[in-house]
Design a protein around this motif. Sequence first.
Motif, PDB file in Angstrom:
ATOM      1  N   LYS A  98       0.830  -1.198   0.000  1.00  0.00           N
ATOM      2  CA  LYS A  98       0.000   0.000   0.000  1.00  0.00           C
ATOM      3  C   LYS A  98       0.868   1.253   0.000  1.00  0.00           C
ATOM      4  CE  LYS A  98      -3.794  -2.111   2.645  1.00  0.00           C
ATOM      5  NZ  LYS A  98      -4.576  -2.035   3.895  1.00  0.00           N
ATOM      6  N   LEU A 108      -2.426   3.672  -3.454  1.00  0.00           N
ATOM      7  CA  LEU A 108      -2.194   2.393  -4.123  1.00  0.00           C
ATOM      8  C   LEU A 108      -2.513   1.287  -3.135  1.00  0.00           C
ATOM      9  CD1 LEU A 108      -0.980   0.722  -6.566  1.00  0.00           C
ATOM     10  CD2 LEU A 108       1.179   0.782  -5.296  1.00  0.00           C
ATOM     11  N   ASP A 109      -3.272   0.304  -3.596  1.00  0.00           N
ATOM     12  CA  ASP A 109      -3.615  -0.857  -2.772  1.00  0.00           C
ATOM     13  C   ASP A 109      -3.548  -2.080  -3.668  1.00  0.00           C
ATOM     14  OD1 ASP A 109      -4.496  -2.676  -0.945  1.00  0.00           O
ATOM     15  OD2 ASP A 109      -6.465  -1.776  -0.618  1.00  0.00           O
ATOM     16  N   THR A 110      -2.464  -2.826  -3.547  1.00  0.00           N
ATOM     17  CA  THR A 110      -2.242  -3.927  -4.484  1.00  0.00           C
ATOM     18  C   THR A 110      -1.563  -5.085  -3.770  1.00  0.00           C
ATOM     19  OG1 THR A 110      -1.374  -4.465  -6.682  1.00  0.00           O
ATOM     20  CG2 THR A 110       0.021  -3.127  -5.264  1.00  0.00           C
ATOM     21  N   ILE A 138       6.402  -0.219 -10.203  1.00  0.00           N
ATOM     22  CA  ILE A 138       4.951  -0.086 -10.298  1.00  0.00           C
ATOM     23  C   ILE A 138       4.580   1.381 -10.431  1.00  0.00           C
ATOM     24  CG2 ILE A 138       2.758  -0.528  -9.113  1.00  0.00           C
ATOM     25  CD1 ILE A 138       4.230  -2.764  -7.562  1.00  0.00           C
ATOM     26  N   ILE A 140       2.129   4.143  -9.537  1.00  0.00           N
ATOM     27  CA  ILE A 140       1.189   4.282  -8.430  1.00  0.00           C
ATOM     28  C   ILE A 140      -0.203   4.681  -8.913  1.00  0.00           C
ATOM     29  CG2 ILE A 140       0.705   5.587  -6.316  1.00  0.00           C
ATOM     30  CD1 ILE A 140       3.758   5.857  -5.966  1.00  0.00           C
ATOM     31  N   SER A 142      -1.800   4.313 -11.750  1.00  0.00           N
ATOM     32  CA  SER A 142      -2.543   3.349 -12.565  1.00  0.00           C
ATOM     33  C   SER A 142      -2.443   1.916 -12.053  1.00  0.00           C
ATOM     34  CB  SER A 142      -2.044   3.394 -14.015  1.00  0.00           C
ATOM     35  OG  SER A 142      -0.656   3.059 -14.077  1.00  0.00           O
ATOM     36  N   ASN A 143      -1.657   1.692 -11.007  1.00  0.00           N
ATOM     37  CA  ASN A 143      -1.426   0.347 -10.474  1.00  0.00           C
ATOM     38  C   ASN A 143      -0.981  -0.604 -11.590  1.00  0.00           C
ATOM     39  OD1 ASN A 143      -1.235  -1.881  -8.829  1.00  0.00           O
ATOM     40  ND2 ASN A 143      -3.449  -2.186  -8.615  1.00  0.00           N
ATOM     41  N   SER A 144      -0.095  -0.126 -12.433  1.00  0.00           N
ATOM     42  CA  SER A 144       0.407  -0.958 -13.531  1.00  0.00           C
ATOM     43  C   SER A 144       1.854  -1.345 -13.257  1.00  0.00           C
ATOM     44  CB  SER A 144       0.309  -0.205 -14.860  1.00  0.00           C
ATOM     45  OG  SER A 144       1.015   1.020 -14.807  1.00  0.00           O
TER      46      SER A 144
END
Length: 336
Positions: A98, A108-110, A138, A140, A142-144
């Motif tokens: 996070k 960001l939460d992944t 990563i 942040i 776009s969480n890509s």
Amino acid sequence: MKKYALILTILVSVFFAGCSTKRQYFEPFDENVAGKVSFEGNLPSKIIASNYNGATLANGNVVSKTGVNSNFKLAKNEKFLGEFEGKFISTNEKGALKVSDESGNLLLDTYIDTQALSAAINGDDLAVVGSNNTIYLIKISSNSVVMNQKLRQAYAVDSRVASPVFVEQLVVYPSLDGLLVIADRYNGRIIRDMVISDQPFFNNAIDLKVLGDNMYATTASKIMLISPVGNKSYSGEIRSVLFGNDRIYAFLKDGVVDMLDLNLNKIKSKKFTFALFAGAGIAGNSLNIVEKTGYLIKTDLNLENEQIFELNDEIDEKTFVNSSAFYHDDKFLSFN
């Protein structure tokens, strides 16, 4: 039989000789102790985990390089990885990752496929080193995932894992197997790697820093300077390093502090017999060293004019140190 009896006798003698060896501690003469100081402040809760960038408190609050943040709070079982550009990074053993602002709002939460051991942020980029020696880049917003690269297996790792650093368009990752891995932050392509330690175990970087054109990678056994004019190294049994005022202070396991210039030339060495260094910080014109058996050693920045103060507690719990204070258990000692 006589041969084996002789070997057994030698082994038993060595064993009991080792058992009878008394651990010696840092004990300055009374006349050298300038006074007593106390841990004058209380934290919201006790420290349960710490790293180079901060500490996690039992109630979910964190301590970063800028001090205690009581507004930001971690979820249960999360650990704090550090604060970068006003953003807070946290993780847990299941791979949750996070990024939050200082008020706790999630940016960001992944999840990744391993626990994150260290991380850093620059702009929209999050660089991560995972416990299985996988490195990530990563985005942040776009969480890509720009990069997800598994490196060689590391069998024994120093728990003090340095954070990645950003150098213009590059990201430098301290891998767990003794390498610096350099990647292009725009396309996630690894450009090259560099060996910083060829030790079989515990050879990962515990500190990674960029000063101007120079990069310094520290392991438990060396500091390596990487510069445009060539590389150089300094060797020692290193507990920690501290950079300040164009000097590098290397705190060694035998109670020695070596002061180096930025080219790793030794300027001065100071020995505090049997000292166990728990942490150090620079405040103003003073170098403040906390010793585990319960002393604060203050010197000037040239390792001269030392003063020793007795603390009201030994250091036997989790700790964290920044430039202004030493944090221990559920309290802190201000260097100012």
